[in-house]
Design an enzyme around this catalytic site. Structure first.
Site, mmCIF file in Angstrom:
data_model
loop_
_atom_site.group_PDB
_atom_site.id
_atom_site.type_symbol
_atom_site.label_atom_id
_atom_site.label_comp_id
_atom_site.label_asym_id
_atom_site.label_seq_id
_atom_site.Cartn_x
_atom_site.Cartn_y
_atom_site.Cartn_z
ATOM 1 N N LYS A 126 -13.247 -19.808 7.630
ATOM 2 C CA LYS A 126 -12.126 -18.861 7.817
ATOM 3 C C LYS A 126 -12.423 -18.023 9.045
ATOM 4 O O LYS A 126 -13.582 -17.829 9.402
ATOM 5 C CB LYS A 126 -12.008 -17.930 6.596
ATOM 6 C CG LYS A 126 -10.661 -17.261 6.473
ATOM 7 C CD LYS A 126 -9.706 -18.119 5.687
ATOM 8 C CE LYS A 126 -8.299 -17.603 5.715
ATOM 9 N NZ LYS A 126 -7.436 -18.358 4.783
ATOM 10 N N ASP A 166 -2.803 -18.234 8.643
ATOM 11 C CA ASP A 166 -2.950 -17.387 7.451
ATOM 12 C C ASP A 166 -2.100 -16.150 7.767
ATOM 13 O O ASP A 166 -1.189 -16.234 8.621
ATOM 14 C CB ASP A 166 -4.423 -17.041 7.197
ATOM 15 C CG ASP A 166 -4.664 -16.423 5.814
ATOM 16 O OD1 ASP A 166 -4.736 -17.187 4.837
ATOM 17 O OD2 ASP A 166 -4.750 -15.180 5.687
ATOM 18 N N THR A 209 2.222 -24.482 1.123
ATOM 19 C CA THR A 209 1.517 -23.537 0.246
ATOM 20 C C THR A 209 2.459 -23.023 -0.844
ATOM 21 O O THR A 209 2.109 -23.020 -2.035
ATOM 22 C CB THR A 209 0.945 -22.360 1.060
ATOM 23 O OG1 THR A 209 0.236 -22.887 2.173
ATOM 24 C CG2 THR A 209 0.035 -21.508 0.214
HETATM 25 P P1 NDP Z 1 2.432 -14.020 6.361
HETATM 26 O O1 NDP Z 1 1.791 -13.253 7.450
HETATM 27 O O2 NDP Z 1 3.442 -15.040 6.682
HETATM 28 O O3 NDP Z 1 3.061 -13.030 5.283
HETATM 29 C C1 NDP Z 1 2.285 -12.078 4.661
HETATM 30 C C2 NDP Z 1 3.154 -11.289 3.700
HETATM 31 O O4 NDP Z 1 2.324 -10.491 2.871
HETATM 32 C C3 NDP Z 1 4.104 -10.342 4.412
HETATM 33 O O5 NDP Z 1 5.254 -10.163 3.652
HETATM 34 C C4 NDP Z 1 3.254 -9.076 4.482
HETATM 35 O O6 NDP Z 1 4.013 -7.886 4.631
HETATM 36 C C5 NDP Z 1 2.588 -9.108 3.136
HETATM 37 N N1 NDP Z 1 1.321 -8.353 3.218
HETATM 38 C C6 NDP Z 1 0.282 -8.601 4.034
HETATM 39 N N2 NDP Z 1 -0.673 -7.688 3.887
HETATM 40 C C7 NDP Z 1 -0.217 -6.847 2.954
HETATM 41 C C8 NDP Z 1 -0.745 -5.683 2.349
HETATM 42 N N3 NDP Z 1 -1.943 -5.208 2.702
HETATM 43 N N4 NDP Z 1 0.005 -5.070 1.390
HETATM 44 C C9 NDP Z 1 1.231 -5.552 1.038
HETATM 45 N N5 NDP Z 1 1.787 -6.640 1.588
HETATM 46 C C10 NDP Z 1 1.070 -7.273 2.515
HETATM 47 O O7 NDP Z 1 1.186 -14.678 5.565
HETATM 48 P P2 NDP Z 1 1.205 -15.887 4.527
HETATM 49 O O8 NDP Z 1 2.472 -15.930 3.778
HETATM 50 O O9 NDP Z 1 0.744 -17.086 5.256
HETATM 51 O O10 NDP Z 1 0.009 -15.470 3.562
HETATM 52 C C11 NDP Z 1 0.214 -14.765 2.341
HETATM 53 C C12 NDP Z 1 -0.991 -14.988 1.424
HETATM 54 O O11 NDP Z 1 -1.130 -16.386 1.155
HETATM 55 C C13 NDP Z 1 -2.342 -14.546 1.980
HETATM 56 O O12 NDP Z 1 -3.145 -14.094 0.916
HETATM 57 C C14 NDP Z 1 -2.933 -15.837 2.527
HETATM 58 O O13 NDP Z 1 -4.332 -15.790 2.596
HETATM 59 C C15 NDP Z 1 -2.456 -16.816 1.466
HETATM 60 N N6 NDP Z 1 -2.431 -18.223 1.839
HETATM 61 C C16 NDP Z 1 -1.727 -18.653 2.934
HETATM 62 C C17 NDP Z 1 -1.689 -20.001 3.229
HETATM 63 C C18 NDP Z 1 -0.873 -20.532 4.355
HETATM 64 O O14 NDP Z 1 -0.809 -21.759 4.483
HETATM 65 N N7 NDP Z 1 -0.236 -19.711 5.164
HETATM 66 C C19 NDP Z 1 -2.448 -20.985 2.432
HETATM 67 C C20 NDP Z 1 -3.064 -20.435 1.273
HETATM 68 C C21 NDP Z 1 -3.066 -19.106 1.007
HETATM 69 P P3 NDP Z 1 3.952 -7.087 6.027
HETATM 70 O O15 NDP Z 1 4.842 -7.873 6.955
HETATM 71 O O16 NDP Z 1 4.468 -5.734 5.717
HETATM 72 O O17 NDP Z 1 2.522 -7.073 6.467
HETATM 73 O O1 2IT Z 2 -6.022 -19.905 2.664
HETATM 74 C C1 2IT Z 2 -5.690 -21.048 3.055
HETATM 75 O O2 2IT Z 2 -5.916 -22.050 2.373
HETATM 76 C C2 2IT Z 2 -5.004 -21.168 4.337
HETATM 77 N N1 2IT Z 2 -4.719 -20.146 4.964
HETATM 78 C C3 2IT Z 2 -4.653 -22.512 4.892
HETATM 79 C C4 2IT Z 2 -5.860 -23.151 5.534
HETATM 80 C C5 2IT Z 2 -5.595 -24.437 6.271
HETATM 81 O O3 2IT Z 2 -6.568 -24.913 6.886
HETATM 82 O O4 2IT Z 2 -4.487 -24.979 6.242
#
Ligand code: NDP
Ligand code: 2IT
Length: 446
Positions: A126, A166, A209
């Site tokens: 990561k 992420d 995801t």
């Molecule tokens: P994005 O940046 O697309 O979206 C993040 C969302 O979460 C936004 O709505 C953001 O709001 C909110 N958020 C972030 N930080 C905070 C906080 N401290 N408090 C409240 N809301 C918060 O990210 P993703 O959708 O890609 O990721 C979301 C989650 O999913 C994370 O935990 C990530 O690690 C996990 N994940 C993502 C994957 C992927 O493929 N993208 C794969 C597996 C897991 P704001 O705009 O206000 O910050």
């Molecule tokens: O938390 C996660 O699994 C991710 N942000 C996606 C990682 C990836 O390599 O696609």
């Protein structure tokens, strides 16, 4: 048993002071896996979990860049190369002002177990930076990404370490970073995943995801002969994962009641349908607005400033924002309002005390390392397509994604079945551990 676990945690803690998120992730695994290790002779005297809690390598670096006013800014970049026992390091990059060593080490540690569960040959890593993309122009984001990659490129490669997105890193940022990597190396390779379709990306990767978290929940619901049809669903976040989780819920006939961001949540009692979701996607992905703007477009909805959506009664909850966003009192509110299924789209969104509440109420609870593995799984499929120099259709990728989520569900059942209950947390941790530990044992003292 408690003594063995506590002495392990104390030793890891002494080496990782001031890293609460990392220690939270290690404790969860230790509490699930150590009771299993003691029953298995092959792991005795190998110090295997201690080795897994130590990253193979940590890179930290300066990221200087020039903002639109001509000022020089500096951020800190990181890449944690946690474990390469079963494949090259694989995992996302997070750009968020809160990013620090503890948060990235927790994410890298979780990633090792998650990637092992996908059945694909990927180690865990990561990275990211304490860069806040909010309010930055495209030009600023591009210059930051180029500077970030100017150092990161020497540590990654299609057979070494393959980053992806992420929080704060989506298609735009992957594009800027891929472009800079290509200039520096003079090579067109699948070094990042989440690429655009015309330059090596996979169909379904943006959706994977969120879709995967819903497919996993579907598998859990099926164990009780139930489904998403007509269920009320509460979702947190409004980014990549939340958007596609909502899309799949709507396709399966559920009623999505909420979305959120760090400012608060919106509640739409009539449900967020496909058309309203299209509005949200445009708002968040193109104009990069705030979720509160939803109520201007749909006045029957309400915005709850500074609050989290768990107070809204529902059958199914999908936390899709960030770590520790659902605590013990939220878990109690959810269960007392009838919520019986929680599938984590985010990484470690439920606090340890919240998870205890879910277990006590026999909630169908899936930890992120199982239920959000669809994203990295389709990243693995993107790597496979890049190696083949070929592209699979949407249907092919979606079918493989569904099969992988079903496989992960079965692994959880294999190691997590308890009297009258499936402990998916225990199942995911042990199944992930066994795969990585066995590979490490075969490779000697690594
Ligand atoms: P994005 O940046 O697309 O979206 C993040 C969302 O979460 C936004 O709505 C953001 O709001 C909110 N958020 C972030 N930080 C905070 C906080 N401290 N408090 C409240 N809301 C918060 O990210 P993703 O959708 O890609 O990721 C979301 C989650 O999913 C994370 O935990 C990530 O690690 C996990 N994940 C993502 C994957 C992927 O493929 N993208 C794969 C597996 C897991 P704001 O705009 O206000 O910050
Ligand atoms: O938390 C996660 O699994 C991710 N942000 C996606 C990682 C990836 O390599 O696609």
């Amino acid at each position: 048993m408690k003594k063995i676990i506590e002495s392990f945690i104390t030793e890891v803690g002494q080496r990782n002071t001031h890293e609460p998120e990392f220690m939270q992730a290690v404790r969860e695994v230790a509490e699930n896996v150590i009771p299993y290790i003691v029953t298995q002779d092959i792991y005795h005297g190998k110090n295997i979990l201690m080795r897994m809690a130590e990253p193979e390598r940590v890179v930290m670096f300066r990221v200087p860049w020039i903002d639109d006013t001509g000022e020089i800014q500096v951020n800190r970049g990181y890449r944690i190369e946690m474990n390469s026992a079963i494949g090259p390091y694989k995992g996302g990059l997070r750009f968020h002002e809160s990013v620090n060593l503890s948060i990235l080490k927790f994410l890298a540690f979780e990633q090792v177990f998650k990637n092992a569960l996908t059945t694909l040959p990927m180690g865990g890593g990561k990275g990211g930076a304490d860069f806040n993309p909010k309010g930055k122009s495209d030009g600023e984001v591009m210059r930051f990404c180029q500077s970030f990659m100017t150092e990161l490129f020497r540590h990654i490669g299609p057979n070494r370490d393959i980053p992806a997105g992420d929080i704060g890193v989506g298609g735009r940022e992957i594009g800027y970073m891929f472009g800079q990597y290509k200039r520096l190396k003079n090579e067109f390779t699948g070094v990042l995943t989440g690429k655009g379709i015309s330059w090596g990306g996979s169909l379904i990767r943006p959706e994977a995801t969120g879709y995967g978290a819903v497919y996993f929940a579907e598998n859990m619901l099926q164990t009780r002969g139930d489904s998403f049809k007509n269920k009320e669903v509460v979702i947190s976040g409004s980014g990549n994962v939340a958007q596609y989780a909502a899309e799949k819920c709507i396709q399966l006939g559920a009623k999505v009641l909420t979305l959120s961001d760090s400012s608060g949540y919106i509640y739409d009692p009539e449900g967020i349908d496909a058309e309203k979701l299209a509005f949200v996607m445009d708002l968040k992905n193109r104009t990069r607005g705030r979720i509160s703007a939803y109520v201007n477009a749909y006045p029957k909805a309400s915005f709850h400033k500074g609050k989290r959506p768990w107070e809204v009664p529902c059958a199914i909850a999908l936390p899709c924002a960030t770590q520790n966003e659902l605590d013990e009192s939220d878990a109690k509110t959810l269960t007392s309002n009838g919520c019986f299924c929680v599938s984590e789209g985010a990484n470690m969104p439920s606090t340890p005390k919240a998870i205890k509440v879910f277990h006590a109420h026999k909630v169908l609870y899936a930890p992120g390392k199982a239920s959000n593995a669809g994203g990295v799984a389709v990243s693995g499929l993107e790597m496979a397509q890049n190696s083949l120099r070929y592209n699979w259709t949407r249907e092919e990728v979606d079918t493989r994604l569904q099969a992988i989520m079903k496989d992960i569900h079965e692994s959880c059942i294999k190691y997590g079945t308890e009297k009258g209950h499936i402990n998916y947390e225990k199942g995911a941790n042990i199944a992930g551990f066994v795969k990585v530990a066995d590979a490490m044992l075969a490779q000697g003292v690594v």
